[in-house]
Motif scaffolding. Sequence first.
Motif, PDB file in Angstrom:
ATOM      1  N   MET A 117       0.834  -1.204   0.000  1.00  0.00           N
ATOM      2  CA  MET A 117       0.000   0.000   0.000  1.00  0.00           C
ATOM      3  C   MET A 117       0.870   1.256   0.000  1.00  0.00           C
ATOM      4  SD  MET A 117      -3.119   1.253   0.259  1.00  0.00           S
ATOM      5  CE  MET A 117      -3.910   2.749   0.816  1.00  0.00           C
ATOM      6  N   LYS A 118       1.890   1.260   0.838  1.00  0.00           N
ATOM      7  CA  LYS A 118       2.785   2.414   0.928  1.00  0.00           C
ATOM      8  C   LYS A 118       3.530   2.604  -0.404  1.00  0.00           C
ATOM      9  CE  LYS A 118       6.606   4.230   3.709  1.00  0.00           C
ATOM     10  NZ  LYS A 118       7.524   3.952   4.848  1.00  0.00           N
ATOM     11  N   LYS A 119       3.983   1.499  -0.999  1.00  0.00           N
ATOM     12  CA  LYS A 119       4.708   1.575  -2.260  1.00  0.00           C
ATOM     13  C   LYS A 119       3.804   2.085  -3.379  1.00  0.00           C
ATOM     14  CE  LYS A 119       7.495  -1.290  -5.371  1.00  0.00           C
ATOM     15  NZ  LYS A 119       8.030  -2.668  -5.629  1.00  0.00           N
ATOM     16  N   PHE A 120       2.550   1.631  -3.389  1.00  0.00           N
ATOM     17  CA  PHE A 120       1.611   2.069  -4.429  1.00  0.00           C
ATOM     18  C   PHE A 120       1.343   3.573  -4.314  1.00  0.00           C
ATOM     19  CE2 PHE A 120      -2.742   3.040  -5.720  1.00  0.00           C
ATOM     20  CZ  PHE A 120      -2.732   2.606  -7.040  1.00  0.00           C
ATOM     21  N   ASN A 121       1.054   4.044  -3.145  1.00  0.00           N
ATOM     22  CA  ASN A 121       0.755   5.474  -2.973  1.00  0.00           C
ATOM     23  C   ASN A 121       1.963   6.344  -3.291  1.00  0.00           C
ATOM     24  OD1 ASN A 121      -1.934   5.139  -2.274  1.00  0.00           O
ATOM     25  ND2 ASN A 121      -1.497   4.994  -0.078  1.00  0.00           N
ATOM     26  N   VAL A 163     -13.394   9.256  -2.839  1.00  0.00           N
ATOM     27  CA  VAL A 163     -12.791   9.487  -1.522  1.00  0.00           C
ATOM     28  C   VAL A 163     -11.535   8.621  -1.405  1.00  0.00           C
ATOM     29  CG1 VAL A 163     -14.945  10.096  -0.346  1.00  0.00           C
ATOM     30  CG2 VAL A 163     -14.254   7.699  -0.505  1.00  0.00           C
ATOM     31  N   PRO A 164     -10.526   9.091  -0.690  1.00  0.00           N
ATOM     32  CA  PRO A 164      -9.309   8.280  -0.517  1.00  0.00           C
ATOM     33  C   PRO A 164      -9.567   7.091   0.412  1.00  0.00           C
ATOM     34  CG  PRO A 164      -9.162  10.279   0.790  1.00  0.00           C
ATOM     35  CD  PRO A 164     -10.398  10.413  -0.029  1.00  0.00           C
ATOM     36  N   ILE A 165      -8.885   6.003   0.143  1.00  0.00           N
ATOM     37  CA  ILE A 165      -8.971   4.794   0.964  1.00  0.00           C
ATOM     38  C   ILE A 165      -7.671   4.675   1.761  1.00  0.00           C
ATOM     39  CG2 ILE A 165      -9.268   2.299   0.992  1.00  0.00           C
ATOM     40  CD1 ILE A 165     -11.710   3.798  -0.023  1.00  0.00           C
ATOM     41  N   TYR A 166      -7.808   4.523   3.097  1.00  0.00           N
ATOM     42  CA  TYR A 166      -6.642   4.420   3.978  1.00  0.00           C
ATOM     43  C   TYR A 166      -6.581   3.024   4.593  1.00  0.00           C
ATOM     44  CZ  TYR A 166      -6.870   9.516   3.716  1.00  0.00           C
ATOM     45  OH  TYR A 166      -6.916  10.817   3.260  1.00  0.00           O
ATOM     46  N   ILE A 167      -5.371   2.494   4.667  1.00  0.00           N
ATOM     47  CA  ILE A 167      -5.137   1.200   5.313  1.00  0.00           C
ATOM     48  C   ILE A 167      -4.004   1.382   6.318  1.00  0.00           C
ATOM     49  CG2 ILE A 167      -4.522  -1.220   5.006  1.00  0.00           C
ATOM     50  CD1 ILE A 167      -5.583  -1.103   2.192  1.00  0.00           C
ATOM     51  N   SER A 168      -4.231   0.913   7.534  1.00  0.00           N
ATOM     52  CA  SER A 168      -3.226   1.052   8.591  1.00  0.00           C
ATOM     53  C   SER A 168      -3.341  -0.113   9.558  1.00  0.00           C
ATOM     54  CB  SER A 168      -3.413   2.370   9.341  1.00  0.00           C
ATOM     55  OG  SER A 168      -4.678   2.402   9.976  1.00  0.00           O
ATOM     56  N   GLU A 169      -2.436  -0.133  10.514  1.00  0.00           N
ATOM     57  CA  GLU A 169      -2.511  -1.147  11.558  1.00  0.00           C
ATOM     58  C   GLU A 169      -3.761  -0.933  12.401  1.00  0.00           C
ATOM     59  OE1 GLU A 169       1.657  -2.632  13.159  1.00  0.00           O
ATOM     60  OE2 GLU A 169       1.502  -0.447  13.320  1.00  0.00           O
ATOM     61  N   ASN A 170      -4.286  -2.025  12.915  1.00  0.00           N
ATOM     62  CA  ASN A 170      -5.402  -1.932  13.847  1.00  0.00           C
ATOM     63  C   ASN A 170      -4.821  -1.750  15.255  1.00  0.00           C
ATOM     64  OD1 ASN A 170      -7.898  -2.051  15.085  1.00  0.00           O
ATOM     65  ND2 ASN A 170      -7.989  -4.297  15.043  1.00  0.00           N
ATOM     66  N   LEU A 171      -4.779  -0.514  15.699  1.00  0.00           N
ATOM     67  CA  LEU A 171      -4.118  -0.191  16.965  1.00  0.00           C
ATOM     68  C   LEU A 171      -5.072  -0.311  18.139  1.00  0.00           C
ATOM     69  CD1 LEU A 171      -2.222   3.007  15.757  1.00  0.00           C
ATOM     70  CD2 LEU A 171      -1.319   0.672  15.928  1.00  0.00           C
TER      71      LEU A 171
END
Length: 296
Positions: free
Chosen positions: A208-212, A232-240
């Motif tokens: 995801m980071k590489k694509f963005n 709308v932008p789609i965000y993916i992150s750790e589930n903290l």
Amino acid sequence: MPLKRTPPKTTASTALDVHPLQTHSQSDPDLCATYSTNVITAKATLRPKRKRDRSADHADFEDFKNTIMTVLKDLQTTISEIKEQNVKLQESVDFTAHKYDEILTKMKQIEEDRKVDKTYIRSLEDKIDRLEQQNRACSIEIRNIPKKAGETKQDLTDTLYDICKIIKLPPQDIIVKDIFRVNKKSNTPTVIAELNTVNQKESILKCMKKFNKGNSNNKLNSEQLKIHGPRVPIYISENLSPKTKRLYFLARDYAAQEKYKFCWTSYGKVYLRKEEGSPLKRVNADDDLTELKLQK
């Protein structure tokens, strides 16, 4: 014819009986005699001096003495009462001082116990947070995917596989153990996906980071997923965990204020970096941010 009267002739003997006018230096024998007679008469009319009654004086003295003794007794009684009150007051002050010392000692002990309890509670919070983060170690959080009517877990899984295709990650490398929506107070729709391993989670985040980064003008968004509605932008992150999520929010806010270029999470930990090549700073608690402000 009227009678003419003439004064009788004065004889020499009669003239000798009349005293001539006296001067101031001379004394009139008749006046002196009269003064002496008056003085003697005044002395004779004066009341004779009475002898002092000693018994009456003694009685007066005794009365005065008794009055003084009564006053002294009353004064002594008053002084005794004041002394007694002072003793009681001193005892009360001593008692109050003793209680104050006891309370002060207890307060110090309570303060020490509070510090120990605070340290212990913090350690328990950290332990609970680690356990929560371990349970979320294989999970990711996907934001801004709108909910559609009759949505199922398979629909959410298909959406995740579509994201993997877009970011150039083979879908067959991802095994979804569970996926569901969470109801949050904010209006941001959020989906939690629990994967099979931590490596799968890290692979999605890395791709995801590489694509963005390679598509800075067209980062992952709802249009690429063919989702109807505004883009709308789609965000993916750790589930903290809640604690780490709050700390991450504070760290991002601090980074914006202090012009830090990077703020991110990795394996449930929050990091800061001022600029490219500068040392990273790990943020474990709110106190770390406070310390960074003091260092500045």
